[in-house]
Each structure stands twice: as C-alpha cells, then as structure tokens.
Enzyme design. Structure first.
Site, PDB file in Angstrom:
ATOM      1  N   HIS A  78      -4.089  -6.547  -3.505  1.00  0.00           N
ATOM      2  CA  HIS A  78      -4.323  -5.159  -3.324  1.00  0.00           C
ATOM      3  C   HIS A  78      -5.280  -4.837  -2.268  1.00  0.00           C
ATOM      4  O   HIS A  78      -5.401  -4.092  -1.304  1.00  0.00           O
ATOM      5  CB  HIS A  78      -5.182  -4.450  -4.513  1.00  0.00           C
ATOM      6  CG  HIS A  78      -5.166  -3.018  -4.456  1.00  0.00           C
ATOM      7  ND1 HIS A  78      -4.735  -1.860  -5.021  1.00  0.00           N
ATOM      8  CD2 HIS A  78      -6.433  -2.475  -3.955  1.00  0.00           C
ATOM      9  CE1 HIS A  78      -5.431  -0.819  -4.693  1.00  0.00           C
ATOM     10  NE2 HIS A  78      -6.331  -1.066  -4.172  1.00  0.00           N
ATOM     11  N   GLU A  79      -6.608  -5.684  -2.059  1.00  0.00           N
ATOM     12  CA  GLU A  79      -7.530  -5.823  -1.085  1.00  0.00           C
ATOM     13  C   GLU A  79      -7.082  -6.186   0.197  1.00  0.00           C
ATOM     14  O   GLU A  79      -7.215  -5.627   1.189  1.00  0.00           O
ATOM     15  CB  GLU A  79      -8.835  -6.447  -1.412  1.00  0.00           C
ATOM     16  CG  GLU A  79      -9.597  -5.853  -2.830  1.00  0.00           C
ATOM     17  CD  GLU A  79      -9.662  -4.325  -2.985  1.00  0.00           C
ATOM     18  OE1 GLU A  79      -9.742  -3.329  -1.862  1.00  0.00           O
ATOM     19  OE2 GLU A  79      -9.661  -3.815  -4.077  1.00  0.00           O
ATOM     20  N   HIS A 133      -5.275  -3.343   1.809  1.00  0.00           N
ATOM     21  CA  HIS A 133      -6.028  -2.488   2.595  1.00  0.00           C
ATOM     22  C   HIS A 133      -6.394  -2.908   3.670  1.00  0.00           C
ATOM     23  O   HIS A 133      -6.222  -1.977   4.773  1.00  0.00           O
ATOM     24  CB  HIS A 133      -7.343  -2.196   1.445  1.00  0.00           C
ATOM     25  CG  HIS A 133      -7.364  -1.085   0.644  1.00  0.00           C
ATOM     26  ND1 HIS A 133      -7.051   0.144   0.954  1.00  0.00           N
ATOM     27  CD2 HIS A 133      -7.516  -1.289  -0.857  1.00  0.00           C
ATOM     28  CE1 HIS A 133      -6.960   0.923  -0.274  1.00  0.00           C
ATOM     29  NE2 HIS A 133      -7.369  -0.121  -1.366  1.00  0.00           N
ATOM     30  N   GLN A 165     -12.315   1.195   3.190  1.00  0.00           N
ATOM     31  CA  GLN A 165     -12.218   2.156   2.054  1.00  0.00           C
ATOM     32  C   GLN A 165     -13.667   3.011   2.296  1.00  0.00           C
ATOM     33  O   GLN A 165     -13.939   4.224   1.580  1.00  0.00           O
ATOM     34  CB  GLN A 165     -12.282   1.566   0.648  1.00  0.00           C
ATOM     35  CG  GLN A 165     -10.736   1.263   0.359  1.00  0.00           C
ATOM     36  CD  GLN A 165     -10.533   0.573  -0.978  1.00  0.00           C
ATOM     37  OE1 GLN A 165     -11.054  -0.386  -1.343  1.00  0.00           O
ATOM     38  NE2 GLN A 165     -10.505   1.592  -1.962  1.00  0.00           N
ATOM     39  N   GLY A 208     -12.737  -3.943  -6.848  1.00  0.00           N
ATOM     40  CA  GLY A 208     -12.582  -4.469  -5.542  1.00  0.00           C
ATOM     41  C   GLY A 208     -13.032  -3.294  -4.763  1.00  0.00           C
ATOM     42  O   GLY A 208     -12.604  -2.194  -4.739  1.00  0.00           O
ATOM     43  N   CYS A 247      -6.823   2.826  -7.565  1.00  0.00           N
ATOM     44  CA  CYS A 247      -7.316   2.590  -6.099  1.00  0.00           C
ATOM     45  C   CYS A 247      -8.674   3.413  -6.193  1.00  0.00           C
ATOM     46  O   CYS A 247      -8.483   4.890  -6.263  1.00  0.00           O
ATOM     47  CB  CYS A 247      -6.720   2.753  -5.051  1.00  0.00           C
ATOM     48  SG  CYS A 247      -7.406   2.450  -3.369  1.00  0.00           S
ATOM     49  N   LEU A 248      -9.713   3.196  -5.529  1.00  0.00           N
ATOM     50  CA  LEU A 248     -10.906   3.782  -5.417  1.00  0.00           C
ATOM     51  C   LEU A 248     -10.644   5.021  -4.512  1.00  0.00           C
ATOM     52  O   LEU A 248     -11.231   6.210  -4.311  1.00  0.00           O
ATOM     53  CB  LEU A 248     -12.128   3.197  -5.015  1.00  0.00           C
ATOM     54  CG  LEU A 248     -12.573   2.388  -6.416  1.00  0.00           C
ATOM     55  CD1 LEU A 248     -13.649   1.419  -5.789  1.00  0.00           C
ATOM     56  CD2 LEU A 248     -12.943   3.013  -7.415  1.00  0.00           C
TER      57      LEU A 248
END
Length: 185
Positions: A146-147, A150, A61, A56, A104-105
C-alpha cells in the site's frame, strides 16, 4: 527498557492530503539529501500517522513528494513492525493473493476489499543512508504494498474494480471531500 526514543514524540502533526490532491496521484522523487531535514520529516510523519491512528504513512500523504514512508504495523502473527524506509522499492510481492478490507488515511472513514499478495519484500535505505530490507507477511505485507503504491502515485481505490469500485465511488461522493476527489488529473 528502550534504548532509543519512541518515533514521532518530537514530531509535528501535519495536514493530511486527501484523495484528489495532485500530490497523491504523481510518482514521488527519490530522496537525494540526507540529514536533519529528512529526520524532521520522518518524525513528523510518525506523529501524523499516530494522530490519525494509522499503521503506515507515505510522505505524499502529507504533501511531500519524496520517496519515504513510515510504519507501525502488525503482521498476521501479531508481531509489531515499526520503522521507516527511504527510496523504497518493492522487490517482491508474491504468495497467495488475498482480497481484504483496505483503508487509507487519505480516504478517511472508507475501506474496500482490495487484492494484495500475502508476502512482500521492500528494499531501500534508512534516514542515514544505510541499506535496509524489510520482509512482511499478511497484514504487514499489505501495508508495505500500500505504501509503495502511494509513492508511485497510486491509491488503493485505483486497484478496486467492478461493483466494489462503484460502491467506493458512491461512498466517496457522500464525504465532505468527495466532489474534489473524483475529479482526477
């Protein structure tokens, strides 16, 4: 045989925002203009997510403060979910609350046990403005929550408490980007 192109194949890989970058800690703005610029953003987001081997990716991000995220994520039954959502709103997060490893990226190479509900429903629109409702369970529900976090300016590290939080902060400090990350606005 696929009837549509594979997401991200025409996109450009963009630079990932890392923990501590102000765009990750601010709520994103609603998307008001639909068209080629939004379509390009979504393609770039898919390309960036795949290049980073994620499931995701939220627009902030990659430094874009707009309410958009993409996903290519399995649920606990190994059913693959691929898509995007514009102006998402988490309308339901319920069921059992499960603590599971979350990464997380924007915090590359790290993860921590994070509490999430095992069912989530998100509503929004597609890139052409059509209403969409996404329901997820298990790992996919974790991804949706999670997204959405963000886009509200929250990273999973903000949800970690106690000993897990101290361990995560220690691990962050050991990374190349960690000194900047722990100085929050």
């Amino acid at each position: 045989m696929r009837q549509r192109p594979i997401p991200g194949t025409t996109g450009l890989v963009r630079t990932m925002s890392l923990l501590g970058d102000p765009v990750l800690h601010s709520a994103c703005a609603e998307v008001t203009e639909f068209g080629p610029v939004l379509d390009r953003l979504i393609e770039d987001m898919f390309a960036t997510m795949y290049a980073a081997e994620g499931v995701g990716l939220a627009a902030n991000q990659i430094g874009v403060g707009q309410r958009v995220f993409v996903y290519d994520c399995p649920d606990d039954d190994d059913v693959r979910h691929v898509g995007h959502i514009v102006n998402p709103r988490l309308v339901t997060a319920d069921g059992d609350e499960i603590r599971g490893p979350e990464g997380c990226l924007s915090l590359p190479g790290l993860e921590a046990g994070t509490d999430r509900f095992d069912r989530a429903v998100v509503e929004g629109v597609t890139s052409d403005g059509a209403p969409v409702r996404i329901e997820g369970t298990g790992f996919f529900a974790r991804c949706l929550q999670h997204e959405c976090d963000h886009l509200d300016g929250t990273v999973y590290a903000d949800r970690v408490t106690g000993l897990r939080a101290r361990r995560l902060r220690r691990a962050i400090r050991k990374t190349a980007w960690g000194a900047r990350a722990l100085v929050q606005p």
